[in-house]
Design a protein around this motif. Structure first.
Motif: not given
Length: 186
Positions: A29-34, A36-37, A40-42
């Protein structure tokens, strides 16, 4: 051109999906949180670097080392579209096959972060209302697909523009074969 677009678009889409799923699995769930944006872009930038590789290969292997900006941009755009379609499709499959309630987890993390930072209750309430509005929209598959597409396609367009601008110059990273051809021509 179709083969280059298909190969590098699929490769970019698969890299993006594979890394994203791997990180999500490892971090939970830590990866889904805001917060970690940026990760995601990296991942998107790494995967979409295939646009540059695809345009360069098209220029060097099919056009003799010379490509105009417009043609280079179109090749990059098409690769970005294929990669984006795979990204959106993999996200939809992930949402349908996992028990993750993304929008709920995302909303909760934003509110928790606001509370931890000591934001005023009025701002937290306003954010909750805004998040509920987006949650309602996110329930509609068509709008969810558009929202997901709006995450990756702009990144792909930027990389396609940069690739076209750089690779339109035949002197930029020329292929060994094209260097030899140019040297014998002069």
């Amino acid at each position: 051109m179709k083969k280059i677009v298909a190969v590098f678009g699929i490769l970019a889409g698969l890299i993006n999906a594979a890394i994203a799923m791997l990180l999500t699995t490892l971090a939970g769930d830590d990866m889904i949180h805001a917060n970690s944006e940026w990760v995601g872009y990296l991942v998107m930038i790494i995967a979409l670097s295939m646009i540059f590789v695809g345009v360069k290969q098209y220029r060097d292997k099919h056009l003799g080392g010379v490509i105009k900006f417009g043609k280079a941009f179109l090749v990059g755009l098409y690769i970005a579209l294929v990669a984006s379609a795979l990204y959106v499709g993999s996200w939809e499959v992930y949402l349908q096959t996992s028990d993750v309630d993304f929008i709920e987890t995302y909303s909760t993390s934003i509110i928790e972060n606001m509370k931890a930072e000591g934001e005023p209750e009025a701002e937290i309430q306003a954010m909750q209302e805004q998040l509920q509005f987006y949650a309602d929209i996110y329930e509609n598959t068509f709008f969810r697909i558009l929202m997901t597409l709006s995450e990756i396609l702009p990144v792909g367009l930027i990389i396609a523009l940069i690739s076209a601008a750089l690779l339109r110059k035949s002197s930029f990273m020329p292929d060994e074969e094209n260097i030899n051809t140019q040297a014998t021509a002069t």
